[in-house]
Scaffold this motif. Structure first.
Motif, short mmCIF file in Angstrom:
data_model
loop_
_atom_site.label_atom_id
_atom_site.label_comp_id
_atom_site.label_asym_id
_atom_site.label_seq_id
_atom_site.Cartn_x
_atom_site.Cartn_y
_atom_site.Cartn_z
N HIS A 192 39.38 35.69 57.89
CA HIS A 192 38.86 36.07 59.18
C HIS A 192 37.95 37.28 59.06
CE1 HIS A 192 42.95 34.37 60.57
NE2 HIS A 192 41.95 33.72 61.24
N GLN A 193 38.03 38.18 58.04
CA GLN A 193 37.29 39.37 57.84
C GLN A 193 35.89 39.21 56.95
OE1 GLN A 193 37.60 41.95 59.88
NE2 GLN A 193 39.53 40.97 60.76
N GLY A 194 36.13 37.98 56.26
CA GLY A 194 35.01 37.91 55.18
C GLY A 194 35.17 38.35 54.04
N PRO A 195 34.33 38.33 52.77
CA PRO A 195 34.80 38.96 51.38
C PRO A 195 35.31 40.36 51.41
CG PRO A 195 32.85 37.55 51.65
CD PRO A 195 33.04 37.85 52.92
N GLN A 196 36.25 40.68 50.55
CA GLN A 196 36.95 41.84 50.50
C GLN A 196 36.87 42.41 49.12
OE1 GLN A 196 38.52 43.36 53.56
NE2 GLN A 196 37.19 41.92 54.39
N GLY A 197 36.65 43.76 48.85
CA GLY A 197 36.86 44.57 47.73
C GLY A 197 38.58 44.53 47.56
N ILE A 198 39.01 44.86 46.38
CA ILE A 198 40.27 45.32 45.96
C ILE A 198 40.80 46.45 47.04
CG2 ILE A 198 42.06 45.60 44.53
CD1 ILE A 198 41.32 42.92 44.26
N TYR A 201 41.81 29.80 44.13
CA TYR A 201 41.88 29.96 45.74
C TYR A 201 40.81 31.02 45.91
CZ TYR A 201 46.07 27.43 46.24
OH TYR A 201 47.04 26.51 46.42
N LEU A 202 40.53 31.97 45.04
CA LEU A 202 39.40 33.22 45.29
C LEU A 202 38.54 32.99 44.21
CD1 LEU A 202 41.84 35.95 46.09
CD2 LEU A 202 40.78 34.54 47.52
N ILE A 203 37.14 33.68 44.57
CA ILE A 203 36.13 33.66 43.72
C ILE A 203 35.72 35.13 43.90
CG2 ILE A 203 33.72 33.17 43.27
CD1 ILE A 203 34.04 30.40 44.59
N LYS A 204 35.61 35.87 42.46
CA LYS A 204 35.16 37.11 42.54
C LYS A 204 33.63 37.26 42.20
CE LYS A 204 37.60 40.02 40.04
NZ LYS A 204 38.36 41.00 39.03
N SER A 205 32.71 37.80 42.90
CA SER A 205 31.45 37.93 42.85
C SER A 205 30.92 39.55 42.99
CB SER A 205 30.66 36.96 43.86
OG SER A 205 31.31 37.55 45.26
N PRO A 206 29.67 39.40 42.47
CA PRO A 206 29.40 41.28 42.61
C PRO A 206 29.33 41.78 43.92
CG PRO A 206 27.85 40.11 41.03
CD PRO A 206 28.87 38.90 41.67
N HIS A 207 29.43 42.78 44.16
CA HIS A 207 29.34 43.32 45.67
C HIS A 207 27.55 43.53 45.72
CE1 HIS A 207 29.45 46.05 48.96
NE2 HIS A 207 30.61 45.91 49.13
N ARG A 224 33.60 41.85 44.87
CA ARG A 224 34.31 41.33 46.03
C ARG A 224 35.04 39.97 46.00
NH1 ARG A 224 30.23 41.31 51.17
NH2 ARG A 224 29.27 39.81 50.12
N LEU A 225 35.79 39.85 46.54
CA LEU A 225 36.90 38.46 46.55
C LEU A 225 36.27 37.57 47.93
CD1 LEU A 225 40.28 40.21 45.85
CD2 LEU A 225 38.60 39.05 44.28
N GLY A 226 35.98 36.31 47.51
CA GLY A 226 35.52 35.40 48.59
C GLY A 226 36.52 34.00 48.31
N LEU A 227 36.55 33.21 49.33
CA LEU A 227 37.32 32.16 49.35
C LEU A 227 36.43 30.94 48.71
CD1 LEU A 227 38.68 31.81 52.79
CD2 LEU A 227 39.90 33.01 50.87
N SER A 228 37.24 30.25 47.88
CA SER A 228 36.59 28.98 47.22
C SER A 228 36.85 27.92 48.01
CB SER A 228 37.48 28.56 45.94
OG SER A 228 38.72 28.24 46.19
N ASP A 229 36.06 26.79 47.71
CA ASP A 229 36.26 25.48 48.61
C ASP A 229 37.46 25.11 48.43
OD1 ASP A 229 33.33 25.63 48.95
OD2 ASP A 229 33.16 24.24 47.38
N LYS A 230 38.22 25.07 47.64
CA LYS A 230 39.74 24.84 47.52
C LYS A 230 40.70 25.63 48.48
CE LYS A 230 44.00 24.62 44.77
NZ LYS A 230 44.48 25.02 43.30
#
Length: 320
Positions: A51-57, A83-89, A97-103
């Motif tokens: 709902h809120q988009g990618p989030q940092g820890i 379930y999650l993908i970690k990518s650079p901010h 940041r943590l984002g959702l995977s296709d799964k």
């Protein structure tokens, strides 16, 4: 009868945990029946990012009101399971940041009808309640934070501890000595008594004091709440014996004060060592002894004369 109910507010955390475990178990079964492979504990973080988009820890921790280590541990697990993908901010290269995977996107779409059905059923239960559960929880959480719960409890314990007086033997404490010790003997060992127990509990002045030992008591508001015996033994040693604390006075540090008093007495008398026998089931007592430097040793006589004792511990007071 549910004993948790008898404990009242003291069982609040345990009852909430029990309710949470039950809900988690039920939802897991529902997911399995619906063909969805999802751990219910992932729901808050999964839907927050959805709902809120990618989030940092740190951001997720603040949004969910959960500790940073707990979110980090949960995120690592969800990353491993895909379930999650970690990518650079994008603004801060030191952060991620943590984002959702296709799964995760696919699972969310599968789970939406299940979540709707769950919410409908929960609303049905709430509608039948005389008091709205979520409103009560929200109010309790707010008041819990405002009252600074932990500090208030610790301050109350400190005030209680300051009212504790360590005193020596007096004849009027004879019944208290037996009462306090029979309490733990009945609780943990079905009232088991050896002949040595009977002599020491029925005539502590003869068994301990007349043989060069000592008896210490904790007095709180004119009530004896704990006792400990220091028995003089051969080879310039003392035995810590019959330490007992009233269940209603536990957690105030009384056992620690009694033990410290006894050890200081042994040191002033230039004893070489202090020893004790105990049972591994008495975990709080064993931890206390360990904190004072007692170490588990082989029993010098092979085994204890007390059938209930399965541990022998020593504290050296003088260097060998």
């Amino acid at each position: 009868m549910d004993y948790m109910h008898q404990l009242g507010s003291l069982s609040l955390g345990s009852r909430l945990k029990r309710l949470s475990d039950t809900l988690m178990s039920e939802v897991t079964h529902i997911y399995n029946e619906a063909g969805i492979s999802l751990n219910p504990s992932y729901f808050p973080l999964l839907t927050l990012i959805h709902h809120q988009g990618p989030q940092g820890i740190t951001q997720a921790s603040e949004m969910l009101g959960v500790s940073h280590p707990a979110i980090s541990k949960l995120a690592d697990k969800m990353i491993r399971e895909g379930y999650l993908i970690k990518s650079p901010h994008p603004q801060d290269k030191r952060a991620s940041r943590l984002g959702l995977s296709d799964k995760a996107d696919q699972v969310i779409e599968q789970a939406k009808p299940v979540w709707a059905a769950l919410q409908q059923q929960l609303h049905f239960i709430e509608a039948r309640q005389s008091l709205p559960l979520l409103d009560a929880v929200n109010e309790f959480e707010q008041l819990f934070q405002e009252q600074n719960f932990k500090n208030n409890v610790l301050q109350a314990l400190n005030r209680e501890a300051q009212n504790i007086e360590i005193i020596n033997w007096a004849p009027q404490y004879k019944d208290d000595f037996k009462r306090l010790n029979m309490n733990w003997l009945n609780t943990y060992f079905n009232g088991e008594l050896t002949e040595t127990d009977r002599r020491s509990l029925n005539s502590p002045e003869d068994y301990y004091l007349a043989r060069g030992g000592y008896l210490f008591f904790a007095r709180q508001a004119d009530k004896i709440t704990a006792a400990l015996a220091l028995r003089l033994c051969e080879n310039n040693s003392f035995e810590i014996s019959k330490m007992a604390v009233d269940p209603q006075a536990q957690g105030l540090g009384i056992g620690r004060q009694l033990l410290l008093t006894a050890l200081n007495k042994a040191r002033r008398l230039h004893a070489d060592k202090v020893w004790l026998e105990t049972n591994s089931r008495l975990t709080r007592a064993v931890k206390l002894y360990s904190n004072f430097g007692f170490t588990t040793q082989e029993h010098p006589k092979g085994k204890s004369s007390y059938p209930r004792a399965d541990m022998y511990m020593e504290l050296q007071l003088t260097k060998a």
